[in-house]
Design a protein around this motif. Structure first.
Motif, short mmCIF file in Angstrom:
data_model
loop_
_atom_site.label_atom_id
_atom_site.label_comp_id
_atom_site.label_asym_id
_atom_site.label_seq_id
_atom_site.Cartn_x
_atom_site.Cartn_y
_atom_site.Cartn_z
N ALA A 6 0.84 -1.19 0.00
CA ALA A 6 0.00 0.00 0.00
C ALA A 6 0.87 1.24 0.00
CB ALA A 6 -0.92 0.00 1.21
N GLN A 7 0.28 2.33 -0.47
CA GLN A 7 1.01 3.59 -0.59
C GLN A 7 0.05 4.75 -0.36
OE1 GLN A 7 2.87 3.99 -4.44
NE2 GLN A 7 2.53 6.18 -4.47
N VAL A 8 0.49 5.78 0.39
CA VAL A 8 -0.28 7.02 0.55
C VAL A 8 0.22 7.97 -0.53
CG1 VAL A 8 -0.75 8.98 2.05
CG2 VAL A 8 -0.59 6.69 3.02
N SER A 9 -0.72 8.53 -1.29
CA SER A 9 -0.37 9.37 -2.43
C SER A 9 -1.21 10.64 -2.42
CB SER A 9 -0.61 8.58 -3.72
OG SER A 9 -0.33 9.36 -4.84
N ASP A 10 -0.69 11.70 -3.00
CA ASP A 10 -1.41 12.97 -3.17
C ASP A 10 -1.95 13.52 -1.86
OD1 ASP A 10 -0.96 12.87 -5.93
OD2 ASP A 10 -2.75 11.65 -6.23
N LEU A 11 -1.11 13.53 -0.83
CA LEU A 11 -1.51 14.03 0.47
C LEU A 11 -1.63 15.55 0.44
CD1 LEU A 11 -2.01 13.46 3.50
CD2 LEU A 11 0.45 13.74 3.85
N THR A 12 -2.79 16.06 0.89
CA THR A 12 -3.02 17.50 0.98
C THR A 12 -3.68 17.80 2.32
OG1 THR A 12 -5.19 17.35 -0.07
CG2 THR A 12 -3.31 17.79 -1.52
N PHE A 13 -3.68 19.09 2.69
CA PHE A 13 -4.34 19.54 3.91
C PHE A 13 -5.33 20.63 3.55
CE2 PHE A 13 -4.71 22.21 7.72
CZ PHE A 13 -5.11 21.26 8.64
N ASP A 14 -6.58 20.45 3.95
CA ASP A 14 -7.62 21.44 3.71
C ASP A 14 -7.76 22.26 4.98
OD1 ASP A 14 -9.97 22.89 3.37
OD2 ASP A 14 -11.01 21.26 2.34
N ALA A 15 -7.27 23.50 4.96
CA ALA A 15 -7.28 24.35 6.15
C ALA A 15 -8.70 24.68 6.59
CB ALA A 15 -6.49 25.63 5.88
N ALA A 16 -9.62 24.79 5.65
CA ALA A 16 -11.01 25.14 5.99
C ALA A 16 -11.67 24.05 6.82
CB ALA A 16 -11.81 25.39 4.72
N THR A 17 -11.40 22.79 6.52
CA THR A 17 -12.02 21.67 7.25
C THR A 17 -11.07 21.04 8.26
OG1 THR A 17 -11.34 20.06 5.57
CG2 THR A 17 -13.51 21.12 5.29
N GLN A 18 -9.80 21.48 8.27
CA GLN A 18 -8.78 20.91 9.15
C GLN A 18 -8.64 19.41 8.93
OE1 GLN A 18 -6.78 22.79 11.65
NE2 GLN A 18 -7.41 24.19 10.03
N GLN A 19 -8.62 19.02 7.66
CA GLN A 19 -8.52 17.60 7.31
C GLN A 19 -7.39 17.36 6.32
OE1 GLN A 19 -12.40 16.64 5.79
NE2 GLN A 19 -13.02 15.80 7.75
N PHE A 20 -6.68 16.27 6.55
CA PHE A 20 -5.75 15.76 5.55
C PHE A 20 -6.55 14.90 4.59
CE2 PHE A 20 -2.91 16.81 8.99
CZ PHE A 20 -1.80 17.31 8.33
N GLN A 21 -6.20 14.96 3.33
CA GLN A 21 -6.87 14.16 2.30
C GLN A 21 -5.78 13.47 1.49
OE1 GLN A 21 -8.79 17.44 0.40
NE2 GLN A 21 -10.51 17.43 1.81
#
Length: 91
Positions: A6-21
């Motif tokens: 498995a691999q985690v890819s395209d990690l981003t942080f949405d400051a408005a929702t305080q969530q990593f995606q």
């Protein structure tokens, strides 16, 4: 028993929702299945903590569908998933 990685890819942080995606990609044989997952965590959380949380969520989704064909897993993985975890950064 089939082995997979498995691999985690395209990690981003949405400051408005305080969530990593991110997309968590499982590789099995010549096939791959990608799950779009979210994790509520502070921006200061370590990559290790965040990636572990994302991976746990993706594995839980995958486990629910264990035994399904790779084609049905791909269909399920295409659906967005939202989760909330309360985690704190590692010291």
């Amino acid at each position: 028993m089939k082995l997979y990685s498995a691999q985690v890819s395209d990690l981003t942080f949405d400051a408005a929702t305080q969530q990593f995606q991110a997309d968590v990609i499982f590789y099995e044989g010549g096939d791959q299945v990608t799950y779009a997952v979210e994790l509520s965590a502070p921006f200061t959380a370590s990559f290790e903590t965040v990636s572990r949380g994302l991976m746990v969520r993706a594995r839980a989704i995958r486990k629910q569908e264990r035994g399904s064909s790779i084609a049905s897993l791909k269909s399920i993985a295409a659906q967005p998933v939202q989760i909330r975890y309360g985690i704190s950064p590692l010291a």
